[in-house]
Design a protein around this motif. Structure first.
Motif, PDB file in Angstrom:
ATOM      1  N   VAL A 132       0.839  -1.207   0.000  1.00 32.16           N
ATOM      2  CA  VAL A 132       0.000   0.000   0.000  1.00 32.16           C
ATOM      3  C   VAL A 132       0.872   1.254   0.000  1.00 32.16           C
ATOM      4  O   VAL A 132       0.605   2.209  -0.744  1.00 32.16           O
ATOM      5  N   ARG A 133       1.912   1.270   0.822  1.00 33.12           N
ATOM      6  CA  ARG A 133       2.805   2.429   0.851  1.00 33.12           C
ATOM      7  C   ARG A 133       3.513   2.615  -0.478  1.00 33.12           C
ATOM      8  O   ARG A 133       3.719   3.751  -0.928  1.00 33.12           O
ATOM      9  N   ARG A 134       3.892   1.523  -1.122  1.00 36.18           N
ATOM     10  CA  ARG A 134       4.566   1.635  -2.413  1.00 36.18           C
ATOM     11  C   ARG A 134       3.639   2.229  -3.471  1.00 36.18           C
ATOM     12  O   ARG A 134       4.027   3.126  -4.235  1.00 36.18           O
ATOM     13  N   LEU A 135       2.397   1.759  -3.514  1.00 32.59           N
ATOM     14  CA  LEU A 135       1.440   2.276  -4.494  1.00 32.59           C
ATOM     15  C   LEU A 135       1.096   3.736  -4.210  1.00 32.59           C
ATOM     16  O   LEU A 135       0.978   4.537  -5.140  1.00 32.59           O
ATOM     17  N   ALA A 136       0.920   4.071  -2.939  1.00 38.44           N
ATOM     18  CA  ALA A 136       0.604   5.456  -2.597  1.00 38.44           C
ATOM     19  C   ALA A 136       1.752   6.392  -2.963  1.00 38.44           C
ATOM     20  O   ALA A 136       1.527   7.518  -3.418  1.00 38.44           O
ATOM     21  N   GLY A 137       2.984   5.931  -2.786  1.00 34.69           N
ATOM     22  CA  GLY A 137       4.119   6.745  -3.180  1.00 34.69           C
ATOM     23  C   GLY A 137       4.242   6.878  -4.687  1.00 34.69           C
ATOM     24  O   GLY A 137       4.593   7.946  -5.198  1.00 34.69           O
ATOM     25  N   ALA A 138       3.947   5.796  -5.423  1.00 34.84           N
ATOM     26  CA  ALA A 138       4.026   5.856  -6.887  1.00 34.84           C
ATOM     27  C   ALA A 138       2.947   6.772  -7.459  1.00 34.84           C
ATOM     28  O   ALA A 138       3.181   7.438  -8.476  1.00 34.84           O
ATOM     29  N   LEU A 139       1.785   6.825  -6.830  1.00 35.72           N
ATOM     30  CA  LEU A 139       0.702   7.699  -7.295  1.00 35.72           C
ATOM     31  C   LEU A 139       0.791   9.100  -6.718  1.00 35.72           C
ATOM     32  O   LEU A 139      -0.056   9.946  -7.041  1.00 35.72           O
ATOM     33  N   ASP A 140       1.783   9.349  -5.860  1.00 34.69           N
ATOM     34  CA  ASP A 140       1.981  10.655  -5.244  1.00 34.69           C
ATOM     35  C   ASP A 140       0.743  11.076  -4.453  1.00 34.69           C
ATOM     36  O   ASP A 140       0.257  12.213  -4.575  1.00 34.69           O
ATOM     37  N   LEU A 141       0.225  10.171  -3.647  1.00 36.19           N
ATOM     38  CA  LEU A 141      -0.948  10.468  -2.835  1.00 36.19           C
ATOM     39  C   LEU A 141      -0.523  11.143  -1.532  1.00 36.19           C
ATOM     40  O   LEU A 141       0.580  10.905  -1.037  1.00 36.19           O
ATOM     41  N   PRO A 142      -1.374  11.962  -0.959  1.00 37.36           N
ATOM     42  CA  PRO A 142      -1.034  12.584   0.335  1.00 37.36           C
ATOM     43  C   PRO A 142      -0.993  11.549   1.451  1.00 37.36           C
ATOM     44  O   PRO A 142      -1.524  10.440   1.331  1.00 37.36           O
ATOM     45  N   ASP A 143      -0.383  11.925   2.556  1.00 42.82           N
ATOM     46  CA  ASP A 143      -0.227  10.999   3.679  1.00 42.82           C
ATOM     47  C   ASP A 143      -1.568  10.592   4.275  1.00 42.82           C
ATOM     48  O   ASP A 143      -1.720   9.468   4.768  1.00 42.82           O
ATOM     49  N   SER A 144      -2.544  11.487   4.238  1.00 39.42           N
ATOM     50  CA  SER A 144      -3.855  11.149   4.799  1.00 39.42           C
ATOM     51  C   SER A 144      -4.518  10.024   4.024  1.00 39.42           C
ATOM     52  O   SER A 144      -5.105   9.101   4.617  1.00 39.42           O
ATOM     53  N   LEU A 145      -4.410  10.060   2.692  1.00 42.03           N
ATOM     54  CA  LEU A 145      -4.986   8.985   1.877  1.00 42.03           C
ATOM     55  C   LEU A 145      -4.192   7.694   2.039  1.00 42.03           C
ATOM     56  O   LEU A 145      -4.768   6.602   2.023  1.00 42.03           O
ATOM     57  N   ARG A 146      -2.885   7.805   2.186  1.00 41.69           N
ATOM     58  CA  ARG A 146      -2.070   6.613   2.421  1.00 41.69           C
ATOM     59  C   ARG A 146      -2.471   5.930   3.719  1.00 41.69           C
ATOM     60  O   ARG A 146      -2.626   4.704   3.767  1.00 41.69           O
ATOM     61  N   ASP A 147      -2.653   6.724   4.774  1.00 39.70           N
ATOM     62  CA  ASP A 147      -3.072   6.152   6.061  1.00 39.70           C
ATOM     63  C   ASP A 147      -4.466   5.544   5.956  1.00 39.70           C
ATOM     64  O   ASP A 147      -4.739   4.486   6.545  1.00 39.70           O
ATOM     65  N   GLN A 148      -5.356   6.189   5.214  1.00 43.95           N
ATOM     66  CA  GLN A 148      -6.704   5.648   5.056  1.00 43.95           C
ATOM     67  C   GLN A 148      -6.678   4.326   4.290  1.00 43.95           C
ATOM     68  O   GLN A 148      -7.431   3.399   4.605  1.00 43.95           O
ATOM     69  N   ALA A 149      -5.808   4.232   3.279  1.00 43.80           N
ATOM     70  CA  ALA A 149      -5.682   2.977   2.535  1.00 43.80           C
ATOM     71  C   ALA A 149      -5.130   1.867   3.419  1.00 43.80           C
ATOM     72  O   ALA A 149      -5.561   0.707   3.325  1.00 43.80           O
ATOM     73  N   CYS A 150      -4.197   2.195   4.300  1.00 48.18           N
ATOM     74  CA  CYS A 150      -3.663   1.193   5.224  1.00 48.18           C
ATOM     75  C   CYS A 150      -4.737   0.723   6.202  1.00 48.18           C
ATOM     76  O   CYS A 150      -4.816  -0.476   6.521  1.00 48.18           O
ATOM     77  N   ARG A 151      -5.568   1.625   6.677  1.00 51.10           N
ATOM     78  CA  ARG A 151      -6.660   1.224   7.571  1.00 51.10           C
ATOM     79  C   ARG A 151      -7.660   0.339   6.834  1.00 51.10           C
ATOM     80  O   ARG A 151      -8.223  -0.601   7.414  1.00 51.10           O
ATOM     81  N   CYS A 152      -7.881   0.635   5.561  1.00 50.64           N
ATOM     82  CA  CYS A 152      -8.791  -0.186   4.771  1.00 50.64           C
ATOM     83  C   CYS A 152      -8.237  -1.598   4.607  1.00 50.64           C
ATOM     84  O   CYS A 152      -8.986  -2.583   4.680  1.00 50.64           O
ATOM     85  N   PHE A 153      -6.926  -1.726   4.404  1.00 52.17           N
ATOM     86  CA  PHE A 153      -6.328  -3.058   4.287  1.00 52.17           C
ATOM     87  C   PHE A 153      -6.425  -3.811   5.604  1.00 52.17           C
ATOM     88  O   PHE A 153      -6.681  -5.019   5.618  1.00 52.17           O
ATOM     89  N   ARG A 154      -6.225  -3.109   6.722  1.00 49.88           N
ATOM     90  CA  ARG A 154      -6.383  -3.758   8.025  1.00 49.88           C
ATOM     91  C   ARG A 154      -7.814  -4.256   8.220  1.00 49.88           C
ATOM     92  O   ARG A 154      -8.041  -5.365   8.721  1.00 49.88           O
ATOM     93  N   SER A 155      -8.767  -3.438   7.832  1.00 50.64           N
ATOM     94  CA  SER A 155     -10.171  -3.844   7.956  1.00 50.64           C
ATOM     95  C   SER A 155     -10.481  -5.042   7.071  1.00 50.64           C
ATOM     96  O   SER A 155     -11.256  -5.925   7.459  1.00 50.64           O
ATOM     97  N   ALA A 156      -9.862  -5.081   5.894  1.00 52.22           N
ATOM     98  CA  ALA A 156     -10.079  -6.227   5.009  1.00 52.22           C
ATOM     99  C   ALA A 156      -9.523  -7.505   5.618  1.00 52.22           C
ATOM    100  O   ALA A 156     -10.142  -8.575   5.519  1.00 52.22           O
ATOM    101  N   GLN A 157      -8.368  -7.424   6.273  1.00 54.55           N
ATOM    102  CA  GLN A 157      -7.822  -8.611   6.915  1.00 54.55           C
ATOM    103  C   GLN A 157      -8.667  -9.024   8.120  1.00 54.55           C
ATOM    104  O   GLN A 157      -8.895 -10.221   8.345  1.00 54.55           O
ATOM    105  N   GLN A 158      -9.142  -8.071   8.886  1.00 53.79           N
ATOM    106  CA  GLN A 158      -9.986  -8.407  10.029  1.00 53.79           C
ATOM    107  C   GLN A 158     -11.314  -9.024   9.589  1.00 53.79           C
ATOM    108  O   GLN A 158     -11.896  -9.822  10.321  1.00 53.79           O
ATOM    109  N   ALA A 159     -11.798  -8.653   8.406  1.00 50.16           N
ATOM    110  CA  ALA A 159     -13.035  -9.218   7.879  1.00 50.16           C
ATOM    111  C   ALA A 159     -12.797 -10.515   7.105  1.00 50.16           C
ATOM    112  O   ALA A 159     -13.729 -11.012   6.468  1.00 50.16           O
ATOM    113  N   ASP A 160     -11.560 -11.040   7.131  1.00 46.56           N
ATOM    114  CA  ASP A 160     -11.207 -12.300   6.457  1.00 46.56           C
ATOM    115  C   ASP A 160     -11.484 -12.232   4.957  1.00 46.56           C
ATOM    116  O   ASP A 160     -12.052 -13.158   4.357  1.00 46.56           O
ATOM    117  N   LEU A 161     -11.083 -11.133   4.338  1.00 47.53           N
ATOM    118  CA  LEU A 161     -11.237 -10.984   2.892  1.00 47.53           C
ATOM    119  C   LEU A 161      -9.981 -11.346   2.121  1.00 47.53           C
ATOM    120  O   LEU A 161     -10.007 -11.364   0.887  1.00 47.53           O
TER     121      LEU A 161
END
Length: 308
Positions: A132-161
């Motif tokens: 997620v950090r690699r993709l966010a850096g390649a797309l030049d996304l702000p840190d807030s969106l990077r953190d939100q994407a990381c939280r989304c990945f955590r939620s996906a793992q907690q939901a067994d996706l």
């Protein structure tokens, strides 16, 4: 005497002396502070052994450099950024480490890196957050969106996706979901070449995230794509200013039709260029907007009919 009465008195915790007429609750002796402890000078009763550190919260290992005690918690790391790291060439005081000591630290560093992950689940989480950090850096996304994407990945793992799906696909879908929730104009066509996974797998993972997590994804309008298409085609400012009202006037209508907002923005730029006789072909516009020439022509005719 109650203990709270003693606490109400004033003490100097740095010099080890009393700063008032406080007395011991047991024998009535003088209360002093010593090495962060509040104790009676006569009987030795320890009243408080957790003194407040009034010193600065930064540390200075160099002469002209000040560092904080530690980094804040961050959702971009599997351990929230609270792990420790073993140094390599110098110690905390900046003194070079001898050769034998460096070899020992190298072995300790290897064992430390192997023990960072307590389970395979934590290892998959670390790998996904790195992606997620690699993709966010390649797309030049702000840190807030990077953190939100990381939280989304955590939620996906907690939901067994994650079972049945690749980590790279879920990571790319998390980045796309964060962009959609923030209303940012990022398409899968931009994300897939960086994700190193097929577009169908990323789209499937995003659909799973949207369904299971209930993402508050905002619809992307064609107005947001107009500056990007105009920059890619290198048109004049007059064409940019004309294309934006065209996109704003047709956003709701095109959204009900289910049209691609990127293609609609390209058609608006082409229409504005055609009104000012700017040399621009439909094939070039289609290549920039990642759509077909027929789609650009159809949207262009619709815009002309609406103006007529």
């Amino acid at each position: 005497m109650a203990t709270r009465d003693v606490y109400e008195r004033q003490f100097d915790e740095s010099c080890g002396r009393s700063c008032g007429n406080a007395s011991c609750p047991e024998c009535g002796g003088q209360v002093i502070t010593d090495a962060g402890e509040r104790r009676c000078e006569s009987c030795g009763l320890i009243i408080d052994d957790h003194g407040i550190d009034h010193g600065p919260e930064w540390r200075s290992f160099e002469r002209d450099e000040r560092k904080r005690v530690g980094a804040p918690r961050t959702p971009t790391r599997h351990d929230h950024g609270l792990a420790t790291e073993i140094g390599r060439h110098v110690d905390a005081n900046g003194t070079p480490i001898p050769g034998e000591r460096r070899q020992q630290l190298s072995r300790l560093r290897t064992q430390h890196s192997r023990s960072r992950y307590q389970s395979s689940r934590e290892r998959r989480l670390a790998h996904g957050l790195d992606e997620v950090r690699r993709l966010a850096g390649a797309l030049d996304l702000p840190d807030s969106l990077r953190d939100q994407a990381c939280r989304c990945f955590r939620s996906a793992q907690q939901a067994d996706l994650l079972p049945g799906r690749s980590i790279e696909a879920v990571a790319a879908a998390s980045v796309h979901a964060a962009c959609r929730c923030a209303g940012l104009s990022r398409t899968l066509a931009e994300l897939v070449p960086l994700a190193r996974v097929a577009e169908s797998r990323v789209r499937s993972a995003y659909n799973a995230l949207n369904t299971e997590l209930g993402l508050s994804a905002k619809p992307v309008t064609s107005v947001e794509f107009v500056p990007r298409v105009a920059d890619a085609l290198d048109v004049t400012d007059l064409i940019r200013r004309r294309a934006r009202p065209l996109a704003e006037a047709s956003s709701d209508e095109w959204a009900h039709r289910g049209a691609n907002p990127h293609a609609v923005a390209a058609a608006c730029v082409y229409t504005a260029a055609a009104e000012r006789d700017w040399p621009l072909t439909q094939s070039r516009v289609a290549a920039v907007s990642d759509t077909s020439v027929k789609t650009v022509r159809t949207h262009y005719q619709t815009l002309c009919d609406a103006d007529g």
